[in-house]
Design a protein around this motif. Structure first.
Motif, PDB file in Angstrom:
ATOM      1  N   ARG A 159     125.744   5.854  85.372  1.00 44.03           N
ATOM      2  CA  ARG A 159     124.368   5.369  85.317  1.00 44.03           C
ATOM      3  C   ARG A 159     123.799   5.186  86.731  1.00 44.03           C
ATOM      4  N   PRO A 160     122.470   5.280  86.874  1.00 43.46           N
ATOM      5  CA  PRO A 160     121.845   5.121  88.187  1.00 43.46           C
ATOM      6  C   PRO A 160     121.990   3.694  88.732  1.00 43.46           C
ATOM      7  N   GLU A 161     121.779   3.569  90.015  1.00 41.77           N
ATOM      8  CA  GLU A 161     121.897   2.273  90.693  1.00 41.77           C
ATOM      9  C   GLU A 161     120.964   1.220  90.092  1.00 41.77           C
ATOM     10  N   VAL A 162     119.752   1.607  89.736  1.00 44.49           N
ATOM     11  CA  VAL A 162     118.808   0.642  89.171  1.00 44.49           C
ATOM     12  C   VAL A 162     119.375   0.003  87.903  1.00 44.49           C
ATOM     13  N   CYS A 163     120.133   0.756  87.145  1.00 47.77           N
ATOM     14  CA  CYS A 163     120.760   0.223  85.937  1.00 47.77           C
ATOM     15  C   CYS A 163     121.913  -0.719  86.284  1.00 47.77           C
ATOM     16  N   ARG A 164     122.577  -0.452  87.368  1.00 48.97           N
ATOM     17  CA  ARG A 164     123.705  -1.284  87.795  1.00 48.97           C
ATOM     18  C   ARG A 164     123.252  -2.634  88.350  1.00 48.97           C
ATOM     19  N   THR A 165     122.040  -2.689  88.882  1.00 51.43           N
ATOM     20  CA  THR A 165     121.588  -3.916  89.531  1.00 51.43           C
ATOM     21  C   THR A 165     120.979  -4.922  88.571  1.00 51.43           C
ATOM     22  N   SER A 182     113.222  12.483  88.563  1.00 57.13           N
ATOM     23  CA  SER A 182     113.034  11.272  89.357  1.00 57.13           C
ATOM     24  C   SER A 182     113.646  10.049  88.697  1.00 57.13           C
ATOM     25  N   GLY A 183     114.127  10.209  87.480  1.00 52.03           N
ATOM     26  CA  GLY A 183     114.708   9.084  86.757  1.00 52.03           C
ATOM     27  C   GLY A 183     115.233   9.530  85.405  1.00 52.03           C
ATOM     28  N   MET A 184     115.613   8.553  84.625  1.00 49.64           N
ATOM     29  CA  MET A 184     116.128   8.833  83.294  1.00 49.64           C
ATOM     30  C   MET A 184     114.982   9.225  82.364  1.00 49.64           C
ATOM     31  N   ARG A 185     115.254  10.151  81.454  1.00 44.54           N
ATOM     32  CA  ARG A 185     114.261  10.543  80.448  1.00 44.54           C
ATOM     33  C   ARG A 185     114.129   9.412  79.444  1.00 44.54           C
ATOM     34  N   PRO A 221     113.716   3.090  84.744  1.00 44.78           N
ATOM     35  CA  PRO A 221     114.998   3.717  85.141  1.00 44.78           C
ATOM     36  C   PRO A 221     114.803   4.869  86.127  1.00 44.78           C
ATOM     37  N   ARG A 222     114.359   4.534  87.345  1.00 44.52           N
ATOM     38  CA  ARG A 222     114.104   5.522  88.389  1.00 44.52           C
ATOM     39  C   ARG A 222     115.303   5.662  89.319  1.00 44.52           C
ATOM     40  N   PHE A 223     115.488   6.874  89.802  1.00 52.22           N
ATOM     41  CA  PHE A 223     116.535   7.112  90.784  1.00 52.22           C
ATOM     42  C   PHE A 223     116.037   6.611  92.136  1.00 52.22           C
ATOM     43  N   ALA A 249     125.112  14.529  94.505  1.00 48.18           N
ATOM     44  CA  ALA A 249     126.410  14.569  93.810  1.00 48.18           C
ATOM     45  C   ALA A 249     126.448  13.529  92.684  1.00 48.18           C
ATOM     46  N   GLN A 250     125.903  12.342  92.920  1.00 49.31           N
ATOM     47  CA  GLN A 250     125.864  11.307  91.881  1.00 49.31           C
ATOM     48  C   GLN A 250     124.935  11.727  90.746  1.00 49.31           C
ATOM     49  N   LEU A 251     123.785  12.263  91.090  1.00 45.54           N
ATOM     50  CA  LEU A 251     122.814  12.671  90.063  1.00 45.54           C
ATOM     51  C   LEU A 251     123.341  13.831  89.229  1.00 45.54           C
ATOM     52  N   ASP A 252     124.115  14.701  89.826  1.00 47.63           N
ATOM     53  CA  ASP A 252     124.685  15.833  89.087  1.00 47.63           C
ATOM     54  C   ASP A 252     125.644  15.386  87.990  1.00 47.63           C
ATOM     55  N   LEU A 253     126.166  14.176  88.073  1.00 51.89           N
ATOM     56  CA  LEU A 253     127.083  13.657  87.055  1.00 51.89           C
ATOM     57  C   LEU A 253     126.360  13.210  85.787  1.00 51.89           C
ATOM     58  N   ILE A 254     125.057  12.953  85.889  1.00 54.87           N
ATOM     59  CA  ILE A 254     124.276  12.529  84.715  1.00 54.87           C
ATOM     60  C   ILE A 254     123.897  13.781  83.935  1.00 54.87           C
TER      61      ILE A 254
END
Length: 111
Positions: free
Chosen positions: A79-85, A51-54, A28-30, A36-41
Motif C-alpha cells: 500500500r502507498p505511504e499515505v495509507c501507512r500514515t 497519481s494514486g489509487m483508483r 489515496p494519492r501517491f 519500484a514501489q509503485l510497480d508492486l501495486i
C-alpha cells in the motif's frame, strides 16, 4: 471461535473499519513512493493518471468488505505511504469514522 474474531478486531481496529479507505477519492494519492514501489501495486488498483489509487466513488478499489464490519486491503503489503500514515484513532481516522457514522476509537499513546 467468536472470541478469536473479537481478539482480532481488538488487535487491529482497521480490519473492522475501513472508513479511511472510503473517505475521499482524492485521499489515496501517491507522494513519496518511487517507481519500484509503485510497480508492486497491481495496475487495476492504480488510477488512470497514475497519481494514486483508483477509487469507485470515494472508496479505494483495493478495499474489500463492508465498512464498519469487516474490511481488508487487497494490496496491504504494498500500500502507498499515505495509507501507512493513517493510524487508528488519529485525526484522519476520526474524520473518516465520523463521516461513516462510526464511533471514534482511542488513539494509541506512546509510553
Amino acid at each position: 471461535m467468536a472470541g478469536n474474531a473479537i481478539e482480532a478486531a481488538d488487535a487491529s481496529p482497521c480490519q473492522s473499519c475501513g472508513a479511511c479507505c472510503s473517505y475521499s477519492a482524492n485521499w489515496p494519492r501517491f507522494t513519496i513512493e518511487d517507481d519500484a514501489q509503485l510497480d508492486l501495486i497491481p495496475a487495476q488498483f492504480v488510477n488512470a493518471r497514475q497519481s494514486g489509487m483508483r477509487c469507485e466513488g470515494d472508496r479505494c478499489s483495493a478495499l474489500s468488505g463492508k465498512i464498519g464490519e469487516a474490511t481488508r486491503c487487497e494490496v496491504y503489503a504494498v500500500r502507498p505511504e499515505v495509507c501507512r500514515t493513517c493510524l487508528p484513532g488519529d485525526a484522519e481516522c476520526a474524520m473518516a469514522r465520523r463521516r461513516h457514522g462510526l464511533p471514534l476509537i482511542a488513539s494509541a499513546q506512546p509510553d
